[in-house]
Write an enzyme that holds these catalytic residues in place. Structure first.
Site, mmCIF file in Angstrom:
data_model
loop_
_atom_site.group_PDB
_atom_site.id
_atom_site.type_symbol
_atom_site.label_atom_id
_atom_site.label_comp_id
_atom_site.label_asym_id
_atom_site.label_seq_id
_atom_site.Cartn_x
_atom_site.Cartn_y
_atom_site.Cartn_z
ATOM 1 N N HIS A 1 15.386 -6.341 -2.002
ATOM 2 C CA HIS A 1 14.538 -6.841 -0.836
ATOM 3 C C HIS A 1 14.966 -8.474 -0.737
ATOM 4 C CE1 HIS A 1 11.546 -3.767 -1.557
ATOM 5 N NE2 HIS A 1 11.327 -4.005 -0.211
ATOM 6 N N LYS B 1 3.211 0.631 -6.005
ATOM 7 C CA LYS B 1 1.831 0.535 -6.609
ATOM 8 C C LYS B 1 1.278 -0.713 -6.017
ATOM 9 C CE LYS B 1 2.915 -0.474 -11.360
ATOM 10 N NZ LYS B 1 2.346 -1.847 -11.697
#
Lengths: 191, 292
Positions: free
Chosen positions: A36, A103
């Site tokens: 990222h 999550k």
């Protein structure tokens, strides 16, 4: 239980709503903190990493090299997604991602990007590394293995019936926000 | 390979792949309590299935095999240097075998050399005792739950938490609220009231060596533990923060002396993938008995 099968086009994604349980089948690419940041800093992806209409999985798996030279994912549950919140919206927009598996949920920027560009957040069961590794039928390739190390590399997985729950949909709803508000109110009554 | 290395390798394998029985029982009990047909129930079913699968396949329960924390109780004269050297070799081997993920990164260069050994990793906590027995307890604590640990300095005006047990209760419940979803619940809290910033966290983690159903011998702390467990499970956060009845499986609290100027409450969160095992070792380094 809803079957969600590759290609993950916009219609299929927009039909999903918060609380839906899905079974995902097809190709997914992993990407976590290092990936990222790399993309955010303007890094380029190898042409084989096709994220358009695809799914990005926040995961740092245990992957073992087999005697025949192939790879096998032996433990592969999700990692906490909120660390990617500063980058995720831009990546959804730039790469046309339709689903993010992780999550713990994500924040308002990602929620807005999901609504605008037609993407959902798919919550896998944290810690369930074996059940989820069992759903990975094939490790098709790995990218940036040397550069980022095994947990942070981009792994190309072929998954079958990978279980997840839609917790952010493409209509501006977030289960995380709902549960947080409700539990905060319940706590206030008990202080 | 020395007997000691062999024993430590087996301790690592079993800790990574097998949930201790007390935790397993607690998860099964919470599965029975959740409402049928909810995503909370689905989550706990997958968790339960995962526990069984990991044990059967002798593979890591969670891919984040965590910080490697050794707690060693040993007699006077025990060779701690040899133990550390042997344990590091066992960790390297366990990583090669896939019991542990390549999980340790140089904080300055960002490099992961794939060994799980480096400055501060693994971590060792030695304690001498008068008995000749050597016992080694191992906790593998993943990053998701480590990241939601919190340390509060009382008084905390925002939470209206004063320097008393009610203030402790307020900040501990705030930590549960903030951790939701992120720490892979249902979780277990290890808490230390008092100490300094370092010893507070360190002692909060030693609480994870306790069994889930045990009770605190100090009546005040016992009352606080039971109260927080009950209250947290009324908040509706549920497994993975999906909503539901099971938010925590256990709460374990200890207290340490503090300076008059300081009042820390240090909260460590353990995920449901509560990897904790222990062994006693004989004079040759062979495993005597399993502790959990």
């Amino acid at each position: 239980m809803i079957k969600l099968t590759f290609p993950f086009n916009e219609d299929k994604i927009r039909a999903l709503k918060v609380g839906d349980e899905v079974l995902i089948s097809g190709v997914v690419f992993t990407g976590r903190d290092a990936v990222h940041k790399y993309l955010h800093d303007g890094g380029q992806l190898p042409p084989e990493v096709k994220l358009r209409d695809g799914i990005l999985y926040h995961c740092g798996p245990v992957v073992m090299k087999q005697d025949d030279g192939s790879w096998k994912a032996t433990a592969a549950g999700p990692t906490t997604s909120i660390r990617e919140e500063p980058y995720q919206a831009q990546i959804i927009k730039d790469f046309g991602i339709r689903g993010v598996i992780g999550k713990g949920g994500m924040g308002d920027k990602t929620l807005a990007a999901c609504k605008e560009f037609g993407c959902v957040y798919l919550h896998a069961i944290g810690g369930a590394a074996q059940v989820l590794a069992d759903c990975i039928k094939k490790v098709r390739n790995v990218y940036f293995y040397e550069k980022f190390g095994a947990p942070e590399a981009i792994w190309e997985f072929e998954v079958q019936d990978f279980p997840a729950v839609v917790t952010i949909d493409a209509h501006g709803n977030s289960l995380h926000k709902e549960v947080f508000a409700m539990s905060q109110a319940e706590l206030a009554k008990r202080l | 390979m020395s007997e000691l290395q062999n024993s430590l390798l087996e301790l690592i394998r079993r800790t990574s792949a097998e949930i201790p029985d007390d935790v397993n029982q607690s998860i099964i009990a919470s599965l029975e309590q959740e409402k049928k047909g909810t995503i909370a129930e689905s989550a706990l079913k997958i968790i339960n299935q995962n526990i069984q699968l990991a044990k059967r396949k002798s593979q890591p329960i969670c891919q984040d095999t965590g910080s490697i924390l050794f707690y060693v109780d040993c007699p006077v004269g025990f060779d701690q240097i040899l133990f550390e050297e042997t344990a590091k070799e066992a960790v390297k081997l366990a990583t090669k075998k896939g019991y542990l993920r390549q999980n340790s990164v140089d904080s300055l260069t960002g490099k992961n050399d794939g060994t799980n050994v480096g400055p501060g990793a693994p971590a060792f906590h030695f304690q001498q005792h008068r008995s000749p027995e050597v016992s080694v307890r191992l906790v593998l604590k993943g990053g998701g739950c480590e990241n939601v640990g919190a340390q509060y300095s009382l008084p905390n005006e925002k939470l209206q938490a004063n320097r008393d047990l009610d203030g402790c209760r307020k900040v501990i419940l705030d930590a549960v609220l903030q951790a939701q979803g992120k720490g892979c619940g249902p979780g277990i809290l290890g808490v230390c009231i008092g100490g300094d910033r370092a010893t507070g966290y360190e002692m909060s983690k030693t609480q994870f060596l306790r069994l889930i159903p045990d009770r605190n011998p100090n009546p005040e702390l016992d009352k606080l533990e039971q109260d927080i467990l009950k209250t947290a499970n009324e908040l509706g956060i549920g497994p993975m923060g999906f909503g539901g009845k099971t938010t925590l499986l256990g709460v374990k609290i200890c207290a340490a002396n503090r300076l008059p100027a300081s009042y820390f409450v240090s909260i460590s969160y353990m995920c449901w993938a509560y990897r904790r095992q222990g062994v006693t070792l004989d004079a040759d380094g062979k495993i005597g008995k399993w502790l959990y």
